[in-house]
Design an enzyme around this catalytic site. Structure first.
Site, PDB file in Angstrom:
ATOM      1  N   ASP A 313       0.824  -1.215   0.000  1.00  0.00           N
ATOM      2  CA  ASP A 313       0.000   0.000   0.000  1.00  0.00           C
ATOM      3  C   ASP A 313       0.853   1.258   0.000  1.00  0.00           C
ATOM      4  O   ASP A 313       0.352   2.357  -0.191  1.00  0.00           O
ATOM      5  CB  ASP A 313      -0.941   0.017   1.215  1.00  0.00           C
ATOM      6  CG  ASP A 313      -2.243  -0.709   0.903  1.00  0.00           C
ATOM      7  OD1 ASP A 313      -2.500  -1.001  -0.280  1.00  0.00           O
ATOM      8  OD2 ASP A 313      -3.009  -0.978   1.850  1.00  0.00           O
ATOM      9  N   LYS A 412     -12.243   7.367   1.343  1.00  0.00           N
ATOM     10  CA  LYS A 412     -12.284   5.916   1.569  1.00  0.00           C
ATOM     11  C   LYS A 412     -11.575   5.543   2.871  1.00  0.00           C
ATOM     12  O   LYS A 412     -12.049   4.707   3.631  1.00  0.00           O
ATOM     13  CB  LYS A 412     -11.620   5.194   0.390  1.00  0.00           C
ATOM     14  CG  LYS A 412     -11.804   3.695   0.407  1.00  0.00           C
ATOM     15  CD  LYS A 412     -11.306   3.098  -0.896  1.00  0.00           C
ATOM     16  CE  LYS A 412     -11.849   1.706  -1.137  1.00  0.00           C
ATOM     17  NZ  LYS A 412     -11.364   0.699  -0.240  1.00  0.00           N
TER      18      LYS A 412
END
Ligand code: DC
Length: 648
Positions: A313, A412
C-alpha cells in the site's frame, strides 16, 4: 471540474507533528471481532471513513449494537456472542475490500440467506479464491453477476470447518477473512497457503487483533494457520494510527527535506506498513524510532531497488518520492496491486508521465527514472483510488500547477488528508525577525532574472542578482588587464572589487550595467564562476548582504544549495533547452540562434559539472518548468507560494 483541487507547493520543508486517523485495517478487524464477541467492547482512536462506515453498517445489520461517539473517536459494540443469523439480508460493502472479504466467510458461518454486494468498483475486484475455498468447506454460494465476483448470495447453515487450501497470491484479505470467521466454525479451521504470499504482515495483524479478542491462532509452519473453534471475548482496544496513511507524511518530510513526527506508531506496531520508514532511511532520510512515535527527517533521496511485497500500500508513495530522487528507484514484488482499487502500477506510470517523470512498468512493479529538470504540473486522474490521490498530491509539494481530480476519493480511508497535509506547510516569522530568503535558482534562459525581479517587486522585497556579481568580477578583470584564468588574482578581485547591484550595476564606481551582459563577459563568466576562491569570496558577500537587510529575493545558481541552504523558500526554474536558447536569442541578436544555443549548452555543462557548488536542484526546492508559462504566471505562482509560508 468542481471536484478538482489545485495544489499549492510548499517550496520549503514540511515540519510538524501529525496525529493520524486510526488504521482502517486494524479498525475493520476489531469491529468484526467485537461484533462476534460476547459482551461489550470499546474501541478508541477509531477511524470514520468510507471503508469503516461500510463495516459498521454491516455489523449493525447483522444485529450488533453499536454506539458511536464521533467527537471522541470512540465506538462501543455489544456483540452477537457467536455466529450471525439473518433472513434475506443485503449487505453493501461499498468499495471496501476488507469489509467484503472479512465478512464473506463470517456470513458463510452464520445461518440464513444473505447477499453480499458492493459498489461497481468492488464488483470488479477478485473474490474467486475465497468463494472457492468456502464452497470447498460446504457453503452454498451463488454469484449473481460474473463468476468469481460480487454480488454473491450465501445460503448458510453454519460451517463445520476443518482444513482448506487457498492461494495467497492475489490478496491476503481472503485469508484474514477466513481466519476471522474460523472460531465460528464447529471444528475451527486449518488454513494452508499455496503460492507466493503477498502482504504477510496483514496476516500477523489479523492474528494480533484476534488475540486481543481472546482467540489464539497457531502457526505450525510458515504456510499454515490453525484457528480453534471458540468465542471472541469483548475487550477494550485502541486502534493504531494508520501506518499506510503515515507513509504520505514521512514521504513529505523526505521530499521537502523537512521533519515530520507521527505520534502513536512505533517499531512494534501491529501494521506492516511501518516498514516504509526503513525504505525512507535507506534512501537517505534520518529516522528516530520513539517509544510512541516515529520521526523522519528528510535528507538526500538516493536511488535503489525495493521489494514492497509485504507493504504494497506504500508503493505509490514510494513512486511519488522517486520523482525527486538522485537516481532510479525500482519497486518490485507488487504485481498484485494491478487488482486493487485500480491498476495501481499503470495508474502511477501514466500520472507520473504527465508530470514529466519517466516510469516504466515491469512485470512485478515499476522503475522510476527521475529527472528533476523535467518536472511539470499536470491534471492528475485518480481512478477512484484514494492512494492515487494521496501519493500524487505529494508531487505538488515541489511542483506547481498540480490538480488532483476527484480528490474526494480520499474519503475511503482518510477524509481529512488534505487538511492534515496543509498543517505541515512551513511558516516563517515576518521579515525582520528572521533572514527570509526566497532562493531562485536555475540555468540561463529559464526566466529566472525577470521572474526574480518581478517577484521581488510584487512582494515588496529587496532583489539581488548574484550572477551579476560574478559578471562584475570578470568586468573588473578585463578592465585591469588581468587574465580571468589566473585563479589567485581573480580571487583577490572577488574579495576587493566594489560592486553595487541594484537597478544599475556599478563596479568600482563606474556604471557597467550593459557591459556585464556582452558576449565577451558571457564567454568568461562560467570559467570564473568555477574558481573556488572567487566563489568563496562572493558567497560570503552574498550572505552578508541578505543577513544585513533581513533577506529578500536572491537569484543565482547556488542560492538554495550553498548560499542559503536553509532558505525558507526555494525555487528552481527550468525550461526546455530550445526554449531557453530562443529566449536568449531574442534578448540580443548579436549572435545567431545556433551560436546562442551552443553557448548556453557550454555554460550549462560547466555550471552543472564544476566541482564547487554545481548547478543542481536544491533539496526541497519547488521545480518550475517555465517553457509553456508566461512570466506573469510564474511570478504569480511563486508569490502565492511565498505568501502561504509567511505568517500573518
Ligand atoms: O545568471 P547569469 O547568467 O547572470 O550568471 C552568470 C554566470 O555566473 C553563470 O555562468 C553562472 C554563474 N553563477 C554562479 O555560478 N552562481 C551564482 N549564484 C550566480 C551565477
Amino acid at each position: 471540474m468542481n471536484n478538482s483541487r489545485l495544489m499549492t507547493p510548499f517550496a520549503g520543508p514540511a515540519v510538524g507533528d501529525v496525529s493520524l486517523p486510526g488504521s482502517k485495517s486494524h479498525m475493520n478487524r476489531a469491529l468484526l471481532c467485537a461484533a462476534l464477541s460476547e459482551g461489550r467492547s470499546r474501541l478508541s482512536g477509531v477511524l470514520f471513513a468510507d471503508d469503516t462506515e461500510a463495516m459498521l453498517e454491516a455489523i449493525v445489520s447483522l444485529g450488533a449494537t453499536v454506539e458511536v461517539d464521533r467527537e471522541n473517536f470512540e465506538i462501543e459494540v455489544t456483540g452477537l456472542a457467536g455466529a450471525p443469523n439473518f433472513r434475506d439480508l443485503v449487505i453493501d460493502a461499498r468499495s471496501s475490500g476488507t469489509t467484503s472479504r472479512f465478512l464473506l466467510p463470517t456470513l458463510a458461518g452464520g445461518s440464513g440467506v444473505v447477499t453480499l454486494d458492493g459498489a461497481q468498483q468492488l464488483r470488479s475486484r477478485p473474490f474467486a479464491e475465497q468463494i472457492e475455498a468456502l464452497r470447498y468447506l460446504g457453503c452454498d454460494l451463488e454469484e449473481l453477476g460474473a463468476l468469481g465476483q460480487l454480488p454473491v448470495k450465501i445460503s448458510s447453515q453454519g460451517l463445520e470447518g476443518g482444513e482448506v487450501e487457498i492461494s495467497a497470491e492475489t490478496s491476503s484479505q481472503f485469508i484474514s477473512g477466513l481466519m476471522l470467521a474460523a472460531p465460528l466454525y464447529t471444528n475451527g479451521l486449518k488454513i494452508r497457503l499455496t503460492g507466493l504470499l503477498v502482504s504477510r504482515p496483514y496476516l500477523e495483524l489479523t492474528v494480533k487483533v484476534m488475540r486481543d479478542f481472546g482467540v489464539s491462532v497457531e502457526k505450525p509452519d510458515e504456510f499454515t494457520y490453525v484457528v480453534p473453534p471458540g468465542r471472541y471475548l469483548a475487550t477494550e482496544a485502541r486502534i493504531e494510527p494508520d501506518a499506510s496513511a503515515a507513509s504520505y507524511f514521512f514521504a513529505a518530510a523526505s521530499i521537502t527535506q523537512g521533519r515530520v513526527k507521527v505520534v502513536g506508531l512505533h517499531r512494534e506496531s501491529y501494521q506492516g506498513d511501518v516498514q516504509f520508514v526503513d525504505v525512507m532511511e535507506q534512501l537517505g532520510a534520518k529516522v528516530v524510532w520513539g517509544e510512541n512515535f516515529i520521526e523522519v527527517e528528510g535528507d538526500r533521496i538516493r536511488g535503489g531497488t525495493f521489494d514492497l511485497r509485504d507493504f504494497s500500500d506504500t508503493a505509490q508513495t514510494l513512486a511519488a518520492v522517486a520523482a525527486f530522487a538522485e537516481s532510479d528507484i525500482e519497486i518490485t514484488g507488487i504485481g498484485f496491486i494491478r487488482r486493487k482499487e485500480t491498476d495501481r502500477i499503470a495508474g502511477m506510470v501514466a500520472e507520473l508521465a504527465k508530470c514529466g517523470v519517466e516510469a516504466i512498468e515491469s512485470e512485478d512493479g515499476l522503475i522510476v527514472r527521475p529527472d528533476l529538470w523535467s518536472l511539470r504540473g499536470a491534471s492528475i486522474d485518480t481512478y477512484g483510488d484514494h492512494r492515487m490521490a494521496m501519493s500524487m498530491a505529494l508531487l505538488s509539494l515541489r511542483i506547481p500547477r498540480i490538480v488532483i481530480n476527484d480528490h474526494d476519493c480520499v474519503a475511503k480511508t482518510f477524509p481529512d488528508f488534505f487538511s492534515c497535509l496543509e498543517e505541515l506547510r512551513p511558516k516563517v516569522k515576518p521579515r525582520g525577525e528572521v533572514v527570509a530568503v526566497a532562493a531562485i535558482d536555475g540555468p540561463a534562459g529559464s526566466g529566472k532574472s525577470t521572474v526574480a525581479r518581478l517577484l521581488a517587486s510584487e512582494l515588496d522585497l529587496p532583489h539581488f542578482d548574484t550572477g551579476a556579481m560574478y559578471r562584475a568580477v570578470v568586468v573588473a578583470a578585463l578592465r585591469a588587464g588581468i587574465d580571468p584564468e589566473n585563479q589567485d588574482a581573480m580571487t583577490d578581485l572577488a574579495e576587493k572589487t566594489e560592486i553595487s547591484i541594484s537597478e544599475l550595476i556599478i563596479i568600482d564606481g563606474v556604471d557597467a550595467t550593459d557591459e556585464i551582459r556582452t558576449p565577451q563577459i558571457n564567454e568568461w563568466v562560467s570559467v570564473v564562476a568555477a574558481n573556488p576562491g572567487v566563489r568563496r569570496a562572493l558567497v560570503a558577500r552574498q550572505r552578508k548582504w541578505a543577513t544585513e537587510i533581513g533577506g529578500g529575493v536572491m537569484e543565482g545558481r547556488d542560492i538554495g544549495t550553498e548560499v542559503f541552504p536553509d532558505a525558507i523558500f526555494k525555487a528552481f526554474l527550468t525550461a526546455q533547452p530550445e526554449v531557453r536558447a530562443r529566449r536568449r536569442y531574442e534578448e540580443s541578436s548579436v549572435q545567431t540562434l545556433g551560436d546562442v544555443k551552443e553557448d548556453l549548452e557550454r555554460r550549462d555543462r560547466i555550471d552543472s559539472t564544476r566541482a564547487d557548488s554545481p548547478l543542481q536542484v536544491a533539496s526541497g526546492a519547488v521545480v518550475i518548468d517555465t517553457s509553456e508559462l508566461t512570466i506573469q504566471e510564474v511570478v504569480s505562482d511563486l508569490a502565492s507560494m511565498f505568501r502561504s509560508v509567511m505568517e500573518d
